[in-house]
Design an enzyme around this catalytic site. Structure first.
Site, PDB file in Angstrom:
ATOM      1  N   CYS A   1     -33.743  -0.219  12.255  1.00  0.00           N
ATOM      2  CA  CYS A   1     -33.334   1.019  12.914  1.00  0.00           C
ATOM      3  C   CYS A   1     -34.361   2.129  12.627  1.00  0.00           C
ATOM      4  O   CYS A   1     -35.443   2.100  13.172  1.00  0.00           O
ATOM      5  CB  CYS A   1     -31.915   1.398  12.505  1.00  0.00           C
ATOM      6  SG  CYS A   1     -31.117   2.579  13.620  1.00  0.00           S
TER       7      CYS A   1
ATOM      8  N   HIS B   1     -28.606  -3.083  12.683  1.00  0.00           N
ATOM      9  CA  HIS B   1     -28.393  -3.105  11.228  1.00  0.00           C
ATOM     10  C   HIS B   1     -27.865  -4.461  10.764  1.00  0.00           C
ATOM     11  O   HIS B   1     -26.651  -4.639  10.628  1.00  0.00           O
ATOM     12  CB  HIS B   1     -27.393  -2.016  10.834  1.00  0.00           C
ATOM     13  CG  HIS B   1     -27.916  -0.642  10.978  1.00  0.00           C
ATOM     14  ND1 HIS B   1     -28.544   0.022   9.954  1.00  0.00           N
ATOM     15  CD2 HIS B   1     -27.925   0.209  12.030  1.00  0.00           C
ATOM     16  CE1 HIS B   1     -28.907   1.213  10.362  1.00  0.00           C
ATOM     17  NE2 HIS B   1     -28.547   1.358  11.623  1.00  0.00           N
TER      18      HIS B   1
ATOM     19  N   GLU C   1     -27.732  -5.633   7.886  1.00  0.00           N
ATOM     20  CA  GLU C   1     -27.034  -5.507   6.600  1.00  0.00           C
ATOM     21  C   GLU C   1     -25.548  -5.195   6.770  1.00  0.00           C
ATOM     22  O   GLU C   1     -24.777  -5.275   5.806  1.00  0.00           O
ATOM     23  CB  GLU C   1     -27.708  -4.426   5.726  1.00  0.00           C
ATOM     24  CG  GLU C   1     -27.451  -2.998   6.156  1.00  0.00           C
ATOM     25  CD  GLU C   1     -28.331  -2.480   7.289  1.00  0.00           C
ATOM     26  OE1 GLU C   1     -28.263  -1.272   7.556  1.00  0.00           O
ATOM     27  OE2 GLU C   1     -29.066  -3.273   7.914  1.00  0.00           O
TER      28      GLU C   1
END
Length: 170
Positions: free
Chosen positions: A55, A148, A150
């Site tokens: 990002c 993202h 994660e």
């Protein structure tokens, strides 16, 4: 994998790979400038240290930011547009085809995400939205994702990056 925080140039020493996370790209880039990380990071990128920008991290690595004079690291031959999907309320999730990760679609979380508007000849596009918008790419030891990884339980992108690190170390 042991992760360490990097805030100052001496903390870059001995790293096998680096992730520049999401967040606010202007703030991250301003801090990189304040803490004199620009030149050391550019040197590491030129030495093919695996670096993954997610990002805002993608914006930091990009050569050009469309409609902005934001000073980036400029190490990856891509042009990006910040907040390409709108404001925070326009954030979304979708399943992406990512052949480099296998046949199972990858569930991606986009939060005020940038997009890749142009790629250089040596950039490999890894994922696109259904409308053709590029949202993940690789150029040598550099990896970028608009989304993202994660924030999901799917660790395939993380394993992909760790494979890049392992290949560099061998």
């Amino acid at each position: 994998v042991e992760a360490v925080a990097v805030r100052l140039p001496p903390e870059l020493k001995g790293l096998a790979g680096l992730i520049i996370p999401g967040g606010e790209s202007t703030s991250i880039l301003n801090l990189m400038g304040s803490y004199r990380l620009f030149l050391p990071l550019k040197r590491l990128a030129r030495k093919d240290l695996p670096i993954w920008g997610t990002c805002a991290g993608m914006i930091c690595l990009a050569d050009k930011v469309v409609d902005s004079d934001l000073k980036t690291l400029g190490v990856m031959d891509i042009s990006v547009r910040r907040n390409a999907f709108g404001r925070q309320v326009d954030s979304f999730e979708t399943d992406l085809a990512v052949p480099a990760l296998g046949k199972t679609p990858y569930h991606a979380v986009f939060i005020r995400a940038p997009i890749i508007t142009a790629t250089g000849k040596t950039v490999e596009v890894l994922a696109k939205l259904d409308d053709g918008t590029v949202v993940a790419a690789r150029q040598g030891a550099l990896l970028v994702t608009s989304f993202h990884p994660e924030l999901t339980a799917d660790h395939r992108f993380h394993r992909y990056f760790l494979k890049m690190v392992a290949e560099k170390e061998s």
